[in-house]
Design a protein around this motif. Sequence first.
Motif, PDB file in Angstrom:
ATOM      1  N   LEU A  23       0.745  -1.149  -0.056  1.00  0.00           N
ATOM      2  CA  LEU A  23      -0.042   0.030  -0.079  1.00  0.00           C
ATOM      3  C   LEU A  23       0.804   1.349  -0.027  1.00  0.00           C
ATOM      4  N   ARG A  24       0.485   2.395  -0.320  1.00  0.00           N
ATOM      5  CA  ARG A  24       1.056   3.688  -0.507  1.00  0.00           C
ATOM      6  C   ARG A  24       1.157   4.113   0.936  1.00  0.00           C
ATOM      7  N   ALA A  25       0.269   3.646   1.922  1.00  0.00           N
ATOM      8  CA  ALA A  25       0.673   4.063   3.373  1.00  0.00           C
ATOM      9  C   ALA A  25       1.680   3.591   3.921  1.00  0.00           C
ATOM     10  N   LYS A  26       2.356   3.939   5.124  1.00  0.00           N
ATOM     11  CA  LYS A  26       3.383   3.454   5.852  1.00  0.00           C
ATOM     12  C   LYS A  26       2.880   2.191   6.814  1.00  0.00           C
ATOM     13  N   TRP A  27       1.763   2.377   7.316  1.00  0.00           N
ATOM     14  CA  TRP A  27       1.231   1.485   8.227  1.00  0.00           C
ATOM     15  C   TRP A  27      -0.177   1.035   8.051  1.00  0.00           C
ATOM     16  N   VAL A  28      -0.608  -0.087   8.546  1.00  0.00           N
ATOM     17  CA  VAL A  28      -1.957  -0.399   8.719  1.00  0.00           C
ATOM     18  C   VAL A  28      -2.381  -0.562  10.014  1.00  0.00           C
ATOM     19  N   ILE A  29      -3.303   0.072  10.679  1.00  0.00           N
ATOM     20  CA  ILE A  29      -3.661  -0.034  12.189  1.00  0.00           C
ATOM     21  C   ILE A  29      -5.033  -0.683  11.981  1.00  0.00           C
ATOM     22  N   HIS A  30      -4.878  -2.018  12.605  1.00  0.00           N
ATOM     23  CA  HIS A  30      -6.121  -2.783  12.918  1.00  0.00           C
ATOM     24  C   HIS A  30      -6.888  -2.420  14.100  1.00  0.00           C
ATOM     25  N   ALA A  31      -8.019  -2.194  13.841  1.00  0.00           N
ATOM     26  CA  ALA A  31      -9.036  -1.814  14.931  1.00  0.00           C
ATOM     27  C   ALA A  31     -10.047  -3.136  14.863  1.00  0.00           C
ATOM     28  N   VAL A  32     -10.374  -3.706  15.990  1.00  0.00           N
ATOM     29  CA  VAL A  32     -11.270  -4.768  16.120  1.00  0.00           C
ATOM     30  C   VAL A  32     -12.799  -4.237  16.222  1.00  0.00           C
ATOM     31  N   GLY A  33     -13.601  -3.992  15.448  1.00  0.00           N
ATOM     32  CA  GLY A  33     -14.959  -3.435  15.672  1.00  0.00           C
ATOM     33  C   GLY A  33     -16.013  -4.476  16.460  1.00  0.00           C
ATOM     34  N   PRO A  34     -16.985  -4.273  17.368  1.00  0.00           N
ATOM     35  CA  PRO A  34     -18.140  -4.762  17.805  1.00  0.00           C
ATOM     36  C   PRO A  34     -18.793  -5.412  16.787  1.00  0.00           C
ATOM     37  N   ASP A  35     -19.230  -6.607  16.995  1.00  0.00           N
ATOM     38  CA  ASP A  35     -20.314  -7.252  16.036  1.00  0.00           C
ATOM     39  C   ASP A  35     -21.643  -7.176  16.730  1.00  0.00           C
ATOM     40  N   PHE A  36     -22.364  -6.105  16.060  1.00  0.00           N
ATOM     41  CA  PHE A  36     -23.436  -5.606  16.715  1.00  0.00           C
ATOM     42  C   PHE A  36     -24.582  -6.659  16.551  1.00  0.00           C
ATOM     43  N   ARG A  37     -24.524  -7.472  15.544  1.00  0.00           N
ATOM     44  CA  ARG A  37     -25.506  -8.615  15.028  1.00  0.00           C
ATOM     45  C   ARG A  37     -25.508  -9.645  16.095  1.00  0.00           C
ATOM     46  N   SER A  38     -24.279  -9.904  16.717  1.00  0.00           N
ATOM     47  CA  SER A  38     -23.742 -11.027  17.731  1.00  0.00           C
ATOM     48  C   SER A  38     -23.910 -10.475  19.068  1.00  0.00           C
ATOM     49  N   GLY A  39     -24.413  -9.374  19.167  1.00  0.00           N
ATOM     50  CA  GLY A  39     -24.568  -9.007  20.607  1.00  0.00           C
ATOM     51  C   GLY A  39     -23.641  -7.941  21.341  1.00  0.00           C
ATOM     52  N   GLU A  40     -22.775  -7.605  20.427  1.00  0.00           N
ATOM     53  CA  GLU A  40     -21.865  -6.658  21.268  1.00  0.00           C
ATOM     54  C   GLU A  40     -22.257  -5.107  20.839  1.00  0.00           C
ATOM     55  N   THR A  41     -23.159  -4.768  21.653  1.00  0.00           N
ATOM     56  CA  THR A  41     -23.890  -3.418  21.268  1.00  0.00           C
ATOM     57  C   THR A  41     -23.560  -2.360  22.147  1.00  0.00           C
ATOM     58  N   ASP A  42     -22.421  -2.379  23.097  1.00  0.00           N
ATOM     59  CA  ASP A  42     -21.976  -1.507  23.800  1.00  0.00           C
ATOM     60  C   ASP A  42     -21.260  -0.422  22.936  1.00  0.00           C
ATOM     61  N   ARG A  43     -21.731   0.764  22.930  1.00  0.00           N
ATOM     62  CA  ARG A  43     -20.903   1.862  22.043  1.00  0.00           C
ATOM     63  C   ARG A  43     -19.697   2.055  22.573  1.00  0.00           C
ATOM     64  N   ALA A  44     -19.439   2.065  23.804  1.00  0.00           N
ATOM     65  CA  ALA A  44     -17.804   2.056  24.288  1.00  0.00           C
ATOM     66  C   ALA A  44     -17.042   1.423  23.319  1.00  0.00           C
ATOM     67  N   LEU A  45     -17.286   0.142  22.919  1.00  0.00           N
ATOM     68  CA  LEU A  45     -16.445  -0.697  22.220  1.00  0.00           C
ATOM     69  C   LEU A  45     -16.079   0.145  20.745  1.00  0.00           C
ATOM     70  N   LEU A  46     -17.274   0.669  20.274  1.00  0.00           N
ATOM     71  CA  LEU A  46     -17.108   1.376  19.020  1.00  0.00           C
ATOM     72  C   LEU A  46     -16.361   2.624  19.064  1.00  0.00           C
ATOM     73  N   ASP A  47     -16.339   3.150  20.309  1.00  0.00           N
ATOM     74  CA  ASP A  47     -15.568   4.564  20.374  1.00  0.00           C
ATOM     75  C   ASP A  47     -14.299   4.077  20.658  1.00  0.00           C
TER      76      ASP A  47
END
Length: 346
Positions: free
Chosen positions: A90-114
């Motif tokens: 990629l043209r970027a120097k780094w990839v930052i991997h962020a693990v988002g919450p799976d809303f459909r599987s019940g991870e509905t806490d907005r704090a996880l997304l923030d």
Amino acid sequence: MSSALRKDLRKDRANPGVRALPQVTVVQGDITHQPVDAIVNAANRAMRGGGGVDGAIHRAGGPAILRDCIARFPNGLRTGDAGWTTAGDLRAKWVIHAVGPDFRSGETDRALLDSCYRRSLQVADELGARTVAFPLIGAGVYGWPKQDAIDAALETIWGTDTLVEAVNLVAFDDATRAAMRFRQGRGTPRRILEAVGELHARGFEQVRIHPGMSASGLYWHVSIATADNFDESSRFPTFRNQSMVVDYTTGSGPDFLDATVDEATEVTAVADLIVAAWPWLSDPVSDPDYAAWYRRLIGLVAEYDSLPIAYAEYFDDSRGWEVGWGSGVLIEPPPRALRGDQWGKG
């Protein structure tokens, strides 16, 4: 907008104790092509690639990204956390991997997304990345409600202490881009109104506004001009010289005078934009009655978190201006403009 202007619209990082907020730009396109130091990947907990944005980044970056994921994160990452790898091809120097919450599987806490956005910016600071591109984390296959995902992205980016200077928030379709820009522009009218108050504080008390609703009732509009340019015989905004008027409508989102104005923009910088658009605005003029009235208006705007209305279809302006369309919160009309021979030079 030029990089120099973008810098001018943000707080001065050299000023001790003053925090700058990243300049956010909403774009539509392929995140793998963004010209930034680091791109953020919406990863899964296993950190071994996947579909959507995750798959696109791994395909475009090549096998080096997966090799680095395996070496650096043998046990993956927990939801809400983030870590970095090489960007491979990629043209970027780094990839930052962020693990988002799976809303459909019940991870509905907005704090996880923030946390995904906050941790990504922290990782970017550790790397020394100054420009970062984010996808709309969680809003794809994980099913996070789109509007809340947009709120989480912008509110967390603006609310995080970071050295990142510019963020591209990448939309995957027209509708998402439009929704992002609408949310980004929510604070723009307030910044513009506050900037007029800043001009008054600088002595330019002859600067006035005339706000109202469009005929459709969809968009709020404000005209900014000096007192001698207003034709006060009309209840609708009428001016002696239209070329010496600054106009804004909420239909423009965060765009104001060829710049991006949002919640991260300093009021002083917005005032500077207006001054730059009016090179003939050189002499401060004293109009204390209007300036005092305007301070009360801005106080009501802040108290009710609503915009002032001076005109609209079927609007009765005889009782004054309304703060909030249909709210019933009123303020008397502004004092009439002083004639030229009455103005006090500041």
